[in-house]
Design a protein around this motif. Structure first.
Motif, PDB file in Angstrom:
ATOM      1  N   ALA A 146      38.321  30.189  49.145  1.00  0.00           N
ATOM      2  CA  ALA A 146      37.785  30.140  50.414  1.00  0.00           C
ATOM      3  C   ALA A 146      36.992  31.460  50.893  1.00  0.00           C
ATOM      4  N   ALA A 147      37.270  32.572  50.474  1.00  0.00           N
ATOM      5  CA  ALA A 147      36.532  33.758  51.190  1.00  0.00           C
ATOM      6  C   ALA A 147      36.999  35.041  50.314  1.00  0.00           C
ATOM      7  N   ASN A 148      36.212  35.902  50.268  1.00  0.00           N
ATOM      8  CA  ASN A 148      36.164  37.323  49.619  1.00  0.00           C
ATOM      9  C   ASN A 148      37.145  38.269  50.268  1.00  0.00           C
ATOM     10  N   ASN A 149      38.550  37.921  50.290  1.00  0.00           N
ATOM     11  CA  ASN A 149      39.586  38.835  50.590  1.00  0.00           C
ATOM     12  C   ASN A 149      40.755  39.024  49.921  1.00  0.00           C
ATOM     13  N   LEU A 150      41.781  39.651  50.342  1.00  0.00           N
ATOM     14  CA  LEU A 150      43.103  39.860  49.755  1.00  0.00           C
ATOM     15  C   LEU A 150      44.076  38.766  49.371  1.00  0.00           C
ATOM     16  N   GLY A 151      43.642  37.680  50.077  1.00  0.00           N
ATOM     17  CA  GLY A 151      44.416  36.527  49.891  1.00  0.00           C
ATOM     18  C   GLY A 151      44.140  36.048  48.432  1.00  0.00           C
ATOM     19  N   PHE A 152      43.116  36.404  47.889  1.00  0.00           N
ATOM     20  CA  PHE A 152      42.925  35.845  46.424  1.00  0.00           C
ATOM     21  C   PHE A 152      42.686  36.931  45.507  1.00  0.00           C
ATOM     22  N   LEU A 153      43.470  37.873  45.890  1.00  0.00           N
ATOM     23  CA  LEU A 153      43.331  39.111  44.775  1.00  0.00           C
ATOM     24  C   LEU A 153      44.086  38.923  43.596  1.00  0.00           C
ATOM     25  N   GLN A 154      45.059  38.110  43.162  1.00  0.00           N
ATOM     26  CA  GLN A 154      45.307  37.660  42.120  1.00  0.00           C
ATOM     27  C   GLN A 154      44.340  37.175  41.001  1.00  0.00           C
ATOM     28  N   MET A 155      43.654  36.320  41.818  1.00  0.00           N
ATOM     29  CA  MET A 155      42.389  35.721  41.096  1.00  0.00           C
ATOM     30  C   MET A 155      41.542  36.724  40.721  1.00  0.00           C
ATOM     31  N   PHE A 156      40.920  37.527  41.460  1.00  0.00           N
ATOM     32  CA  PHE A 156      39.975  38.545  41.271  1.00  0.00           C
ATOM     33  C   PHE A 156      40.474  39.398  40.196  1.00  0.00           C
ATOM     34  N   LEU A 157      41.844  39.759  40.208  1.00  0.00           N
ATOM     35  CA  LEU A 157      42.527  40.779  39.276  1.00  0.00           C
ATOM     36  C   LEU A 157      42.205  39.995  37.613  1.00  0.00           C
ATOM     37  N   ALA A 158      42.684  38.742  37.810  1.00  0.00           N
ATOM     38  CA  ALA A 158      42.802  37.706  36.674  1.00  0.00           C
ATOM     39  C   ALA A 158      41.363  37.713  35.851  1.00  0.00           C
ATOM     40  N   PHE A 200      42.566  39.055  32.404  1.00  0.00           N
ATOM     41  CA  PHE A 200      43.535  38.169  32.156  1.00  0.00           C
ATOM     42  C   PHE A 200      43.006  36.553  31.906  1.00  0.00           C
ATOM     43  N   TYR A 201      42.129  36.086  32.306  1.00  0.00           N
ATOM     44  CA  TYR A 201      41.764  34.853  32.145  1.00  0.00           C
ATOM     45  C   TYR A 201      41.095  34.836  30.649  1.00  0.00           C
ATOM     46  N   ALA A 202      40.224  35.682  30.486  1.00  0.00           N
ATOM     47  CA  ALA A 202      39.525  35.973  28.956  1.00  0.00           C
ATOM     48  C   ALA A 202      40.550  35.970  27.790  1.00  0.00           C
ATOM     49  N   THR A 203      41.717  36.877  28.265  1.00  0.00           N
ATOM     50  CA  THR A 203      42.856  36.551  27.246  1.00  0.00           C
ATOM     51  C   THR A 203      43.610  35.389  27.057  1.00  0.00           C
ATOM     52  N   ALA A 235      47.449  33.345  33.267  1.00  0.00           N
ATOM     53  CA  ALA A 235      46.447  34.404  33.606  1.00  0.00           C
ATOM     54  C   ALA A 235      46.815  35.243  35.007  1.00  0.00           C
ATOM     55  N   GLU A 236      47.138  34.261  35.952  1.00  0.00           N
ATOM     56  CA  GLU A 236      47.370  34.575  37.147  1.00  0.00           C
ATOM     57  C   GLU A 236      48.488  35.441  37.347  1.00  0.00           C
ATOM     58  N   MET A 237      49.665  34.774  36.720  1.00  0.00           N
ATOM     59  CA  MET A 237      50.905  35.596  36.704  1.00  0.00           C
ATOM     60  C   MET A 237      51.079  36.686  35.942  1.00  0.00           C
ATOM     61  N   GLU A 238      49.910  36.802  35.150  1.00  0.00           N
ATOM     62  CA  GLU A 238      49.979  38.385  34.386  1.00  0.00           C
ATOM     63  C   GLU A 238      49.165  39.374  35.401  1.00  0.00           C
ATOM     64  N   ALA A 239      48.350  38.813  36.128  1.00  0.00           N
ATOM     65  CA  ALA A 239      47.608  39.488  37.140  1.00  0.00           C
ATOM     66  C   ALA A 239      48.699  39.941  38.417  1.00  0.00           C
ATOM     67  N   LEU A 240      49.458  39.123  38.806  1.00  0.00           N
ATOM     68  CA  LEU A 240      50.309  39.362  39.793  1.00  0.00           C
ATOM     69  C   LEU A 240      51.432  40.659  39.183  1.00  0.00           C
ATOM     70  N   ARG A 241      51.834  40.497  37.976  1.00  0.00           N
ATOM     71  CA  ARG A 241      52.608  41.417  37.472  1.00  0.00           C
ATOM     72  C   ARG A 241      51.645  42.764  37.221  1.00  0.00           C
ATOM     73  N   TYR A 242      50.207  42.743  37.021  1.00  0.00           N
ATOM     74  CA  TYR A 242      49.597  44.124  36.980  1.00  0.00           C
ATOM     75  C   TYR A 242      49.384  44.426  38.379  1.00  0.00           C
ATOM     76  N   LEU A 243      49.569  43.723  39.289  1.00  0.00           N
ATOM     77  CA  LEU A 243      49.330  44.261  40.638  1.00  0.00           C
ATOM     78  C   LEU A 243      50.323  45.051  41.128  1.00  0.00           C
ATOM     79  N   GLN A 264      47.389  51.794  41.070  1.00  0.00           N
ATOM     80  CA  GLN A 264      46.008  52.539  41.298  1.00  0.00           C
ATOM     81  C   GLN A 264      44.992  51.676  40.682  1.00  0.00           C
ATOM     82  N   GLY A 265      45.286  51.071  39.488  1.00  0.00           N
ATOM     83  CA  GLY A 265      44.255  49.920  39.009  1.00  0.00           C
ATOM     84  C   GLY A 265      43.724  48.961  40.157  1.00  0.00           C
ATOM     85  N   THR A 266      44.972  48.425  40.871  1.00  0.00           N
ATOM     86  CA  THR A 266      44.422  47.296  41.622  1.00  0.00           C
ATOM     87  C   THR A 266      43.689  47.840  42.893  1.00  0.00           C
ATOM     88  N   ILE A 267      44.124  49.245  43.538  1.00  0.00           N
ATOM     89  CA  ILE A 267      43.582  49.840  44.309  1.00  0.00           C
ATOM     90  C   ILE A 267      42.105  50.298  43.992  1.00  0.00           C
TER      91      ILE A 267
END
Length: 330
Positions: free
Chosen positions: A43-55, A60-63, A240-248, A253-256
């Motif tokens: 829906a929007a470029n905000n932190l509510g979709f952070l796990q998707m952006f991280l993936a 993580f999607y590519a993996t 991929a998104e669960m891996e991103a959540l674990r990374y988060l 620092q990587g997330t920030i």
């Protein structure tokens, strides 16, 4: 759901090109070798979709052998596109739940954000939520999690969202941020970093939704057909998104750093935004009590039948399988 799928298809390409232009740096995590393209709406470029952006940005999607096309759309368009086959997945959990509760053949397959971390921020004349009677409040879209959260906040403080205020859907959170600064609305409900920026600029914080409201706002949904016919792909998207959540959680620092780059904000604001949001993210599994609270809210508002259960809107099996694979050795 009156939106024409053909119109969505045209808009999809335009929106994706716009996203790619605004955020060229996301291309560093290019999939290698043979990959499957998947279309994911949000829906929007905000932190509510952070796990998707991280993936996407952290690969993580590519993996998982996936090449995601991230497409920004309205909640109504997201559901229509999913059902019509113009999208494979959507990150709009609340809209998906409501559609599934009304009989649409879609299911939520993961839950990434277990509580809203929106902030209600107003112009300087307003000191408390109760002062907003007669005001106009900017929200992301009618019917989404941002809208639901705003209604709950108002009701908690004794303000009738139907009679006492006007809610104006304005689009993404950057637009909400700019609308308040320009005086187009009296208050907005926004995610960090935009809530952090507004407060730093002197706009009064009226309420943090996480302290009042508790229901899920983020996760992956897809069609029943996709689950039945291509369970492996669904599982890889969720993984991929669960891996991103674990990374988060494990790599703050990587997330920030990603937040700072994606939203073009200074590291200090990114760090403050991360601290506000991090506790709202869970491990990707579907939490039944949280889903029940979301259903209860829609039932109270008369949006869905009182007989609807979590099993009718969610399939927890994939996320549970992946959780065991990720954490069973610990």
């Amino acid at each position: 759901m009156s939106i024409r799928i053909s119109s969505f298809t045209i808009a999809r390409s335009v929106l994706f090109c716009a996203v790619t232009f605004v955020f060229p740096f996301i291309s560093h995590a290019q999939p290698r070798g043979s990959t499957e393209k998947v279309r994911i709406t949000y829906a929007a470029n905000n932190l509510g979709f952070l796990q998707m952006f991280l993936a996407k940005d952290r690969g993580f999607y590519a993996t998982q052998g996936l090449e995601p096309e991230l497409i920004r759309v309205s909640p109504v368009a997201a559901v229509s596109a999913l059902i019509g086959g113009d999208a494979d997945y959507t990150e709009l959990l609340t809209s998906s739940v409501r559609a599934a509760a009304k009989g649409a053949p879609i299911r939520v397959v993961s839950m990434s954000v277990g509580a809203p971390f929106f902030s209600l921020v107003g112009r300087s004349p307003f000191k408390a939520v109760k002062d907003l009677k007669g005001a106009t409040i900017g929200v992301n879209a009618i019917g989404g999690s941002n809208y639901i959260s705003t209604r709950m906040l108002l009701l908690h403080y004794g303000v009738d969202p139907e009679r006492d205020i006007k809610m104006l859907p304005l689009g993404d959170h950057k637009t909400l941020y700019e609308a308040l600064k320009l005086g187009r609305v009296d208050a907005v409900t926004v995610n960090p970093p935009f809530s952090v920026l507004l407060i730093r600029e002197g706009f009064p914080l009226l309420a943090h939704s996480a302290k009042i409201v508790s229901f899920p706002i983020g996760g992956v949904a897809t069609t029943v057909r996709k689950i039945n016919q291509n369970r492996d792909q669904v599982k890889r998207v969720v993984r991929a998104e669960m891996e991103a959540l674990r990374y988060l959680r494990q790599q703050p620092q990587g997330t920030i750093d990603l937040i700072s780059k994606r939203f073009a904000i200074e590291p200090a604001v990114a760090a403050e935004s991360y601290q506000i949001a991090v506790d709202a993210f869970n491990d990707g599994r579907i939490l039944f009590p949280a889903m029940e609270r979301l259903l209860d809210a829609d039932k109270r508002d008369g949006n869905i039948a009182k007989s609807v259960t979590v099993d009718q809107v969610a399939d927890p099996s994939l996320a549970e399988e992946i959780f065991k694979e990720l954490y069973s050795s610990r």
